[in-house]
Write a protein that holds these residues in place. Structure first.
Motif, PDB file in Angstrom:
ATOM      1  N   VAL A 176      39.046  40.104  38.865  1.00 59.56           N
ATOM      2  CA  VAL A 176      39.631  39.426  37.715  1.00 59.56           C
ATOM      3  C   VAL A 176      38.848  38.168  37.341  1.00 59.56           C
ATOM      4  O   VAL A 176      38.651  37.866  36.160  1.00 59.56           O
ATOM      5  CB  VAL A 176      41.118  39.093  37.994  1.00 59.56           C
ATOM      6  N   GLU A 177      38.385  37.444  38.370  1.00 59.39           N
ATOM      7  CA  GLU A 177      37.654  36.206  38.077  1.00 59.39           C
ATOM      8  C   GLU A 177      36.343  36.500  37.357  1.00 59.39           C
ATOM      9  O   GLU A 177      35.970  35.795  36.418  1.00 59.39           O
ATOM     10  CB  GLU A 177      37.397  35.414  39.370  1.00 59.39           C
ATOM     11  N   SER A 178      35.653  37.554  37.788  1.00 57.95           N
ATOM     12  CA  SER A 178      34.381  37.876  37.121  1.00 57.95           C
ATOM     13  C   SER A 178      34.636  38.337  35.689  1.00 57.95           C
ATOM     14  O   SER A 178      33.830  38.102  34.790  1.00 57.95           O
ATOM     15  CB  SER A 178      33.607  38.942  37.901  1.00 57.95           C
ATOM     16  N   LEU A 179      35.754  38.992  35.499  1.00 59.54           N
ATOM     17  CA  LEU A 179      36.112  39.436  34.146  1.00 59.54           C
ATOM     18  C   LEU A 179      36.371  38.232  33.241  1.00 59.54           C
ATOM     19  O   LEU A 179      35.859  38.157  32.119  1.00 59.54           O
ATOM     20  CB  LEU A 179      37.356  40.335  34.230  1.00 59.54           C
ATOM     21  N   LYS A 180      37.136  37.277  33.763  1.00 62.64           N
ATOM     22  CA  LYS A 180      37.433  36.072  32.977  1.00 62.64           C
ATOM     23  C   LYS A 180      36.156  35.290  32.671  1.00 62.64           C
ATOM     24  O   LYS A 180      35.990  34.767  31.565  1.00 62.64           O
ATOM     25  CB  LYS A 180      38.418  35.173  33.738  1.00 62.64           C
ATOM     26  N   ALA A 181      35.271  35.228  33.648  1.00 62.08           N
ATOM     27  CA  ALA A 181      34.011  34.496  33.447  1.00 62.08           C
ATOM     28  C   ALA A 181      33.166  35.163  32.369  1.00 62.08           C
ATOM     29  O   ALA A 181      32.537  34.495  31.545  1.00 62.08           O
ATOM     30  CB  ALA A 181      33.239  34.427  34.762  1.00 62.08           C
ATOM     31  N   ALA A 182      33.160  36.503  32.362  1.00 64.40           N
ATOM     32  CA  ALA A 182      32.370  37.220  31.356  1.00 64.40           C
ATOM     33  C   ALA A 182      32.959  37.010  29.962  1.00 64.40           C
ATOM     34  O   ALA A 182      32.225  36.853  28.977  1.00 64.40           O
ATOM     35  CB  ALA A 182      32.314  38.707  31.703  1.00 64.40           C
ATOM     36  N   VAL A 183      34.278  37.008  29.886  1.00 62.66           N
ATOM     37  CA  VAL A 183      34.938  36.756  28.590  1.00 62.66           C
ATOM     38  C   VAL A 183      34.600  35.354  28.104  1.00 62.66           C
ATOM     39  O   VAL A 183      34.280  35.133  26.928  1.00 62.66           O
ATOM     40  CB  VAL A 183      36.469  36.949  28.712  1.00 62.66           C
ATOM     41  N   VAL A 204      29.111  54.832  46.314  1.00 61.31           N
ATOM     42  CA  VAL A 204      29.996  53.824  46.924  1.00 61.31           C
ATOM     43  C   VAL A 204      31.458  54.249  46.834  1.00 61.31           C
ATOM     44  O   VAL A 204      31.821  55.114  46.028  1.00 61.31           O
ATOM     45  CB  VAL A 204      29.826  52.444  46.251  1.00 61.31           C
ATOM     46  N   ASP A 205      32.283  53.603  47.668  1.00 66.63           N
ATOM     47  CA  ASP A 205      33.716  53.913  47.649  1.00 66.63           C
ATOM     48  C   ASP A 205      34.293  53.779  46.248  1.00 66.63           C
ATOM     49  O   ASP A 205      33.980  52.838  45.521  1.00 66.63           O
ATOM     50  CB  ASP A 205      34.469  52.960  48.594  1.00 66.63           C
ATOM     51  N   GLN A 206      35.152  54.702  45.890  1.00 67.02           N
ATOM     52  CA  GLN A 206      35.830  54.660  44.599  1.00 67.02           C
ATOM     53  C   GLN A 206      36.987  53.663  44.693  1.00 67.02           C
ATOM     54  O   GLN A 206      37.549  53.456  45.759  1.00 67.02           O
ATOM     55  CB  GLN A 206      36.362  56.054  44.238  1.00 67.02           C
ATOM     56  N   GLU A 207      37.336  53.060  43.563  1.00 69.17           N
ATOM     57  CA  GLU A 207      38.448  52.095  43.569  1.00 69.17           C
ATOM     58  C   GLU A 207      39.383  52.343  42.404  1.00 69.17           C
ATOM     59  O   GLU A 207      38.948  52.339  41.245  1.00 69.17           O
ATOM     60  CB  GLU A 207      37.917  50.658  43.419  1.00 69.17           C
ATOM     61  N   TRP A 208      40.644  52.512  42.703  1.00 69.73           N
ATOM     62  CA  TRP A 208      41.662  52.559  41.653  1.00 69.73           C
ATOM     63  C   TRP A 208      41.890  51.130  41.173  1.00 69.73           C
ATOM     64  O   TRP A 208      41.826  50.196  41.966  1.00 69.73           O
ATOM     65  CB  TRP A 208      42.953  53.181  42.219  1.00 69.73           C
ATOM     66  N   PRO A 209      42.098  50.897  39.890  1.00 70.88           N
ATOM     67  CA  PRO A 209      42.259  49.516  39.431  1.00 70.88           C
ATOM     68  C   PRO A 209      43.550  48.892  39.962  1.00 70.88           C
ATOM     69  O   PRO A 209      44.575  49.570  40.055  1.00 70.88           O
ATOM     70  CB  PRO A 209      42.307  49.656  37.910  1.00 70.88           C
ATOM     71  N   THR A 210      43.497  47.625  40.284  1.00 69.91           N
ATOM     72  CA  THR A 210      44.740  46.926  40.596  1.00 69.91           C
ATOM     73  C   THR A 210      45.511  46.708  39.298  1.00 69.91           C
ATOM     74  O   THR A 210      44.931  46.687  38.199  1.00 69.91           O
ATOM     75  CB  THR A 210      44.466  45.539  41.217  1.00 69.91           C
ATOM     76  N   ASN A 211      46.781  46.534  39.456  1.00 68.81           N
ATOM     77  CA  ASN A 211      47.608  46.290  38.281  1.00 68.81           C
ATOM     78  C   ASN A 211      47.193  44.987  37.596  1.00 68.81           C
ATOM     79  O   ASN A 211      47.126  44.901  36.368  1.00 68.81           O
ATOM     80  CB  ASN A 211      49.080  46.229  38.708  1.00 68.81           C
ATOM     81  N   GLU A 212      46.860  43.980  38.413  1.00 72.18           N
ATOM     82  CA  GLU A 212      46.441  42.691  37.867  1.00 72.18           C
ATOM     83  C   GLU A 212      45.171  42.832  37.023  1.00 72.18           C
ATOM     84  O   GLU A 212      45.051  42.243  35.942  1.00 72.18           O
ATOM     85  CB  GLU A 212      46.199  41.691  39.004  1.00 72.18           C
ATOM     86  N   PHE A 213      44.231  43.626  37.522  1.00 77.15           N
ATOM     87  CA  PHE A 213      42.957  43.805  36.815  1.00 77.15           C
ATOM     88  C   PHE A 213      43.186  44.436  35.445  1.00 77.15           C
ATOM     89  O   PHE A 213      42.686  43.959  34.424  1.00 77.15           O
ATOM     90  CB  PHE A 213      42.036  44.685  37.679  1.00 77.15           C
ATOM     91  N   ALA A 214      43.972  45.525  35.426  1.00 78.40           N
ATOM     92  CA  ALA A 214      44.194  46.241  34.164  1.00 78.40           C
ATOM     93  C   ALA A 214      44.995  45.394  33.177  1.00 78.40           C
ATOM     94  O   ALA A 214      44.659  45.322  31.986  1.00 78.40           O
ATOM     95  CB  ALA A 214      44.903  47.570  34.438  1.00 78.40           C
ATOM     96  N   THR A 215      46.050  44.729  33.667  1.00 77.57           N
ATOM     97  CA  THR A 215      46.885  43.952  32.738  1.00 77.57           C
ATOM     98  C   THR A 215      46.153  42.695  32.259  1.00 77.57           C
ATOM     99  O   THR A 215      46.302  42.285  31.102  1.00 77.57           O
ATOM    100  CB  THR A 215      48.237  43.569  33.364  1.00 77.57           C
TER     101      THR A 215
END
Lengths: 411, 411
Positions: A176-183, A204-215
């Protein structure tokens, strides 16, 4: 029985000359073991036959194009009926409208639809529509994510220029922090954030999105008036016939689908909401075969079959049986697997195998025994993987674990 | 009989909502007369039927995808046979090698082949391969030429950024001095010159290349070590099964084909010579359906049918009859046509008609009488246009000239 690949080798030699350097793109098997055939002669249900007559239970499913089973009777019948009426003509068939209405009714975010041929066409249209609507340029892309193979997005380095990647900023999936920084970095120029339903990068390992990330992504797009583009090309119809993030309760503005939406017939789809209707209407994007009606007929039949056959539940069942069966077999031979991603699109890695040596060896031994696994790309189950097919696949797979143990010793 | 379009209007209204702004791209009929139907229900040979049951002798041929006739028996049979065996699978069918070898044997310049889905894919691969091979960036493009509809080349303005057109310089078709000036401007960075076999831009007279233009381009590319890219997407197989400039004795380094190469099945093709093999092998370009074997089977059958049916000669005959017949009719009603381009891909304009008003009126009146002409895009004849079809089309067309005369008076 251990398979041999004489005809396949002959064909590979011909392909080396007929194409620049053999079969290209994602279906180039040069990066897989020599036991993985390059060519296939026949397909039915969840099975493939190579050119030497060897049969495989297939867990790549055409890299996702096979959802209901190869040569699915009802889908192919719908295609054959339409083929006898019209395919590519001077204008589209009414089926094009019917199918668009189906997507609009099925995807919660969708007010309109566009059809194309490649997944890349669909992601490109989303990017163009977002830029046209917002009159901004910057696109945020997750580091390492795959969104297609044309100039603006190909993961290759050859044949592109520096300016082709101007106006792109990367973030990290589920960070989430990297997303906010990119925005923040995009400032007033943010046109869109593009994201895959889950992290399905190779190796690499697959990752389901966290709810926090998507919202958070949804909120950032809303705050900035930017588009949330869901690249559902690979996942569409394996979780829901709507966009895959509907399972999280997060709706995209623009969604790109392809692969399985017509059970193997060439089709890609963009759906969008009314906030991006004008931008999507302004861009000029087209293709010689984008209006061909056989693929539309096949996609309508695919919708029907998903429902009538309970296809999504069947894939969950088959994927769960495969995951559990592989874990049991691995354990009984002293290995530990790291299985990530949803069961219907699993990535299977070995623990303590940083260079995929065990996995390459294991997948080669499985291929020699009639099971097609991939050592570093997510795999796919389809609705034609019956419980008996999974049981048979696991039975064939046991010999691969046995061979692996002989080669690498206990785990 | 004058046609009515009730069902078509209903479908258009639905399409207006189902798509961003109705049917999009090159098959959007909004820029044609209201008498041109947007939707078609059925196709056979050189004829189309709209959703109101009206029959048209079609001179757009799916904007070029129809070469041998719609629903061609032998091509469709080959496709059906392959459909029952396998289409999109985890690896290609041997048919992919067989078809590549066919293109390599047929095109004089071709040492290797790549397959894709859209014409745009093929032109994009050519540009990427040229850049990868030469390690240079600049591409020369004829002013106003159409080379596809993705970010780097779409003729639209919406959805693209300034940097997407960096590294492009324009020249004028058939203008040797402008070509030399553009090469001069590119300096040491010239990767490729892209050109259409003839100037087939919309709205304006078509131009066949002068011998000086083509041979100068070849020489400039040789001198600079740049690629001559022939965008044969629209023309391929209407003049030759090799690249269209073989008829001039000028060979490209890279050639993009599509449209008619599988008689309407989705396929595009890049062929190249050994000087560009390495670059073509380095680029990563792929698509979900690029390895689908039904289109390969259809293309192999298309090659056979072109030969066994003498398709190219038939198109020349039909195109010549159409051209002469239209000229005669026009003259007898006091109009003068300006017919340009080769007879199998004609553009028909009216003299003294700078805003295409006469032509729009004429094409509308022809559509109402069962002939589908286009007022500003090059048209296409196919090998299913028998002499009797052309005669019938001209007979139906007479009423359109009559109506035109009533509306606009003599010439």
């Amino acid at each position: 029985m251990i398979y041999t690949l004489d005809n396949d080798l002959t064909l590979r030699a011909r392909a080396q000359s007929a194409f620049p350097t053999g079969v290209y793109g994602h279906q180039n098997s040069a990066s897989l073991s020599p036991a993985h055939p390059q060519f296939f002669s026949r397909a039915k249900g969840c099975r493939l036959w190579d050119t030497d007559g060897n049969e495989y239970i297939d867990f790549m499913c055409g890299y996702g194009t096979n959802l209901l089973g190869y040569c699915h009777e009802k889908v192919d019948e719908a295609a054959r009926i339409q083929q006898a009426i019209a395919d590519a003509t001077t204008g589209p068939s009414p089926l094009m409208v019917e199918l668009a209405e189906k997507f609009n009714a099925t995807s919660a975010h969708a007010d309109w639809t566009l059809f194309a041929k490649n997944g890349t066409d669909a992601t490109t249209i989303c990017v163009m529509a977002a830029r046209a609507q917002t009159k901004r340029n910057t696109i945020l892309v997750a580091d390492g994510a795959y969104h297609g193979a044309t100039i603006w997005c190909t993961p290759g380095q050859a044949g592109i220029t520096e300016s082709d990647r101007a106006n792109q900023i990367t973030y990290n999936f589920n960070d989430v922090e990297s997303l906010k920084a990119a925005v923040e970095q995009a400032g007033d120029d943010l046109a869109a954030i593009i994201v895959s339903p889950f992290k399905h990068d190779v190796f690499v390992d697959q990752e389901w999105p966290t709810n926090e990330f998507a919202t958070t992504m949804r909120k950032l797009c809303d705050d900035k008036g930017a588009a949330l583009i869901l690249d559902d090309v690979r996942c569409a119809f394996r979780f829901s016939t709507g966009s895959t993030w509907e399972t999280l309760g997060v709706l995209p503005d623009l969604c790109a689908m392809s692969k399985s939406v017509a059970n193997g017939y060439s089709l890609s789809v963009v759906t969008g909401n009314d906030r991006f209707r004008q931008g999507a209407g302004e861009i000029y994007s087209t293709g010689s075969f984008w209006f061909s009606s056989v693929s539309f007929a096949a996609s309508l039949a695919t919708f029907d079959a998903i429902e009538s056959e309970g296809a999504i539940a069947k894939m969950e069942t088959a994927g769960t049986l495969l995951r559990n069966g592989l874990d049991s077999l691995a354990e009984s031979y002293g290995f530990k697997l790291n299985q990530t991603g949803p069961v219907q699109m699993p990535l299977v890695l070995f623990e303590d195998d940083p260079m995929w040596e065990k996995n390459n060896y294991f997948c080669a031994e499985a291929a020699k025994r009639g099971v097609y696994y991939h050592p570093w790309h997510n795999m796919f189950v389809c609705a034609a993987h019956e419980e008996s097919d999974i049981a048979e696949a696991l039975e064939r797979t046991e010999g691969a674990f046995k061979a692996l143990k002989q080669q690498f010793g206990e785990g």
